[in-house]
Design an enzyme around this catalytic site. Sequence first.
Site, PDB file in Angstrom:
ATOM      1  N   THR A 253      16.868   4.974  19.369  1.00  0.00           N
ATOM      2  CA  THR A 253      16.368   3.833  18.628  1.00  0.00           C
ATOM      3  C   THR A 253      16.622   4.051  17.145  1.00  0.00           C
ATOM      4  OG1 THR A 253      14.393   2.513  18.123  1.00  0.00           O
ATOM      5  CG2 THR A 253      14.034   4.849  18.541  1.00  0.00           C
TER       6      THR A 253
ATOM      7  N   GLU B 177       9.968   2.785  22.229  1.00  0.00           N
ATOM      8  CA  GLU B 177       9.133   3.929  22.570  1.00  0.00           C
ATOM      9  C   GLU B 177       8.157   3.641  23.710  1.00  0.00           C
ATOM     10  OE1 GLU B 177      10.343   4.458  18.237  1.00  0.00           O
ATOM     11  OE2 GLU B 177       9.854   2.810  19.604  1.00  0.00           O
TER      12      GLU B 177
ATOM     13  N   LYS C 194       3.303  -8.064  -0.196  1.00  0.00           N
ATOM     14  CA  LYS C 194       2.112  -7.962  -1.037  1.00  0.00           C
ATOM     15  C   LYS C 194       2.382  -8.672  -2.357  1.00  0.00           C
ATOM     16  CE  LYS C 194      -1.485  -4.764  -2.515  1.00  0.00           C
ATOM     17  NZ  LYS C 194      -1.937  -3.355  -2.577  1.00  0.00           N
TER      18      LYS C 194
ATOM     19  N   TRP D 280      -2.057  -9.888   0.898  1.00  0.00           N
ATOM     20  CA  TRP D 280      -1.051  -9.625   1.918  1.00  0.00           C
ATOM     21  C   TRP D 280      -0.579 -10.932   2.548  1.00  0.00           C
ATOM     22  CZ3 TRP D 280       0.966  -4.924   2.208  1.00  0.00           C
ATOM     23  CH2 TRP D 280       0.216  -3.839   1.738  1.00  0.00           C
TER      24      TRP D 280
END
Length: 559
Positions: free
Chosen positions: A188, A335, A445, A450
């Site tokens: 990956t 994963e 940000k 956010w």
Amino acid sequence: MQTRIIPPADNAHPCPLLIKRLLLSGSRYERTREIVYRDQVRYSYATFNERVARLANVLTTAGVRPGDTVAVMDWDSHRYLECMFAVPMIGAVLHTINVRLSPEQILYTMNHAEDRLVLVNAEFLPLYQAIAPHLTTVEKTLLLSDHPEASAELPGLVGEYESLMAEAGTRYDFPDFDENSVATTFYTTGTTGNPKGVYFTHRQLVLHTLAMASTLGSMDSVRLMGSDDVYMPITPMFHVHAWGVPYVATMLGVKQVYPGRYDPEFLVELWRREKVSFSHCVPTILQMLLGAKAAQGVDFGGWKLIIGGSALNRGLYDAAKACGIQLTAAYGMSETCPLISGAYLNEELRAGSEDERSRYRIKAGVPVPLVEAAIMNEDGTFAPADGETQGELVLRAPWLTQGYFREPEKSEALWAGGWMHTGDVATLDDMGFIDIRDRLKDVIKTGGEWISSLDLEDLISRHPAVREVAVVGVPDPQWGERPFALLVLRPDAALDARALKDHLKPFVEQGHINKWAIPSQIATVTEIPKTSVGKLDKKRIRQDVATWQAAGSTFLSTL
């Protein structure tokens, strides 16, 4: 903890969870069902089992032994499916090479995985011949081709696949061995550094297959694949085993259709000819399909698709629905093998409005059986499942990779605190729904607040002129960062920053976003950069935007 363990009978067989047990099931149910490769190959499950045995004989005759790593460089094919079974079933490890990586990255992964034998599609001969002198562990090669008479100059060439298969025996006594033996590995890629090797054992893959089968076929609100469906993957087999679905399809004896190299026009033709009813892909591949000439005006009614890899936005969901395609979002990563959650709709949601059902179908969904999910704060404590508090999504499940191959420090970081860290910012609500808000590295940000790039992409995608969108944060001297929207527009459509602001104003008034989340600058392009597995390449996008801004490009539209 004191538990009770009763010793088994001396002659009891432990029946380890091995991939071979998945193979034996399909032909038991549907011996005459077909496995199809493009318009070139078509055979039954009975023949498939025989061919898996033939391949096992070819590999062992070539010197492959338990524990060896066997690599494959191929497009999606019946050959790949045969390798997904034969290689791990003889106790070897299957390395599915991402052929879309750069030659340097492919070379790194092959040396790092310690590949011993490589099956190479003739289309990749120039690539393989260029890196072959630098391979440190490969001893033999085997040629794959759609034309059995093909030949090639390859170091350590054993022969051509079909020719060797024709000469091989049709029986192989696949042994039992420890279910915790590694079965597969692949690499990956991240934004920095070399690709990382993940790996999965027989036990993990069997448990993942069983959980996925129960999720796809047993959840009435999103029943996606049963034994009578026709399955065609549109996620590469080199990427997380095509999300593990070929193992499910084979276990159930489902008709399987493998398209080779992805060509949108041919994919539509295969769908029509083979009566495909279930597939899976990332959003960009679906965009490609819907834009194909062969897809225009077509009613795709009855086609069920899982969308994963990237967030499913409402614009794409509505566009697919208008064509008759049932989309269902799911969540996972390399994963995680990959399935973690899917958009299950409980009785409460099914009783709601069509708009509410649609909103939940595009979320990451509810964790599938055997998966634990939680939201972790920066200090390692857990956030409440209130649907509002954001934090990093962390996971536990029987099939999560236990680390990165030969990367102990990165493995410890992945599993810090005994939970797998996804790197995704998310919320969890009281119904169990995971809502991915952004990647930690992609959250914007601005002025101390956010902003979720995924939320913005979803809202922008609803503009009728927008075919595809990516939002990234770019440096701003006053606010720290500001959102920047990169757009691909529909034919003959136009959109500037002012018109986009007008489109987003109602969402501000409704409280979906704050006014400072509206991009003050956009650019329209013909194509948005993608990674090797079809995801938006936001690192590349940020670099391109910086270059355009520095050059004062005229195609940037600014409020």
